[in-house]
Design an enzyme around this catalytic site. Sequence first.
Site, mmCIF file in Angstrom:
data_model
loop_
_atom_site.group_PDB
_atom_site.id
_atom_site.type_symbol
_atom_site.label_atom_id
_atom_site.label_comp_id
_atom_site.label_asym_id
_atom_site.label_seq_id
_atom_site.Cartn_x
_atom_site.Cartn_y
_atom_site.Cartn_z
ATOM 1 N N GLY A 293 0.850 -1.312 0.041
ATOM 2 C CA GLY A 293 0.080 0.001 -0.013
ATOM 3 C C GLY A 293 0.766 1.237 0.230
ATOM 4 N N SER B 296 1.188 3.597 -2.618
ATOM 5 C CA SER B 296 0.881 4.679 -3.540
ATOM 6 C C SER B 296 0.792 5.917 -3.063
ATOM 7 C CB SER B 296 -0.197 4.254 -4.353
ATOM 8 O OG SER B 296 -1.496 4.088 -3.699
ATOM 9 N N GLY C 66 -0.035 8.451 1.167
ATOM 10 C CA GLY C 66 0.034 8.183 2.486
ATOM 11 C C GLY C 66 1.185 7.643 3.443
ATOM 12 N N GLY D 117 2.068 4.398 3.636
ATOM 13 C CA GLY D 117 2.915 3.505 2.840
ATOM 14 C C GLY D 117 4.066 4.129 1.935
ATOM 15 N N SER E 193 -4.726 0.805 13.229
ATOM 16 C CA SER E 193 -5.221 1.798 13.657
ATOM 17 C C SER E 193 -5.810 2.009 15.152
ATOM 18 C CB SER E 193 -6.518 2.066 12.646
ATOM 19 O OG SER E 193 -7.499 2.992 13.256
ATOM 20 N N TYR F 13 -15.044 -1.808 9.568
ATOM 21 C CA TYR F 13 -13.648 -1.435 9.623
ATOM 22 C C TYR F 13 -13.069 -1.681 10.866
ATOM 23 C CZ TYR F 13 -9.417 1.430 9.354
ATOM 24 O OH TYR F 13 -8.029 2.106 9.421
#
Length: 287
Positions: free
Chosen positions: A17, A19, A21, A23, A147, A160
């Site tokens: 991940g 692409s 933020g 990551g 999170s 989530y």
Amino acid sequence: MPSTSTNARPKTVLITGTSSGIGLATAVAAAREGWHAVATMRDTSRADALRKAASEAGVADRVEVRRLDVTDPASVAACVDAVITEHGRLDAVVNNAGAGHLGTVEQETVADVRAVMEVNFFGVVEVTRAALPHLRASRGRLITVTSVGGVVGQPFNEAYCAAKFAVEGFMESLAPLAATTGVTVTLVEPGAVASEFVANVNVDIPAALEAAGPYAPALRNYLDRTAGAFADAQSPAEAAATITEALRAVRPALRMQTSDAAGGFVATKLKDLDGSATLAVTNGWVA
């Protein structure tokens, strides 16, 4: 710490991940600390921002973009196998890929909930399963970004938070077993982070409010509260600093929060034996 020997290959970390933020910031930060960062994403046509950031940081030669879709077992296996074939080792994995979701169970389908679990939980399981034999060989690190929503359940985030709770339980259960073979397991728990993650939830707010029925007042209050929280969000680079700390620490903790605010929020739950303190906080988000 990654090896600085001129005769040794740098340690390799695979990050999902990347692409945008956290990551993206983690790939660049790890490369700056001397790691060879295998930066993976489902759609490599979205790699321009990462390549630009890596170039500006002077680490473009240590950031390698690869395709990996965490919901596709064949894609996961192919990526991990390619890393071992080309680099001979895998020293760390950062499970970062995930997708946000806003909704409540009465107003969505079970298929919606399954889709959230697929990317946020089963994707982590798939990558972990493929990587563990190689991490065992290197006595490496398994780091997973969850999170604060993996510790404290939050209204309009049932699916989530369920996925993130599942990840927390999975990794907490795996940690002592992995440790017997030299693999350390760490959960990194961000709070609000200023990234594309929230935008990627793709919620039409007016339409959501109109469709919320009896939950409309609660949703309006929740959205107002969330907007305020993200106005004070930390940067992806600040969150990534906790991940690189976990990469370099001699004995990284099982749980690491990325800010004082995240730590305080998680602490409310972890010392709350009857749940009343937690509900005192989250009830106020919707009432």
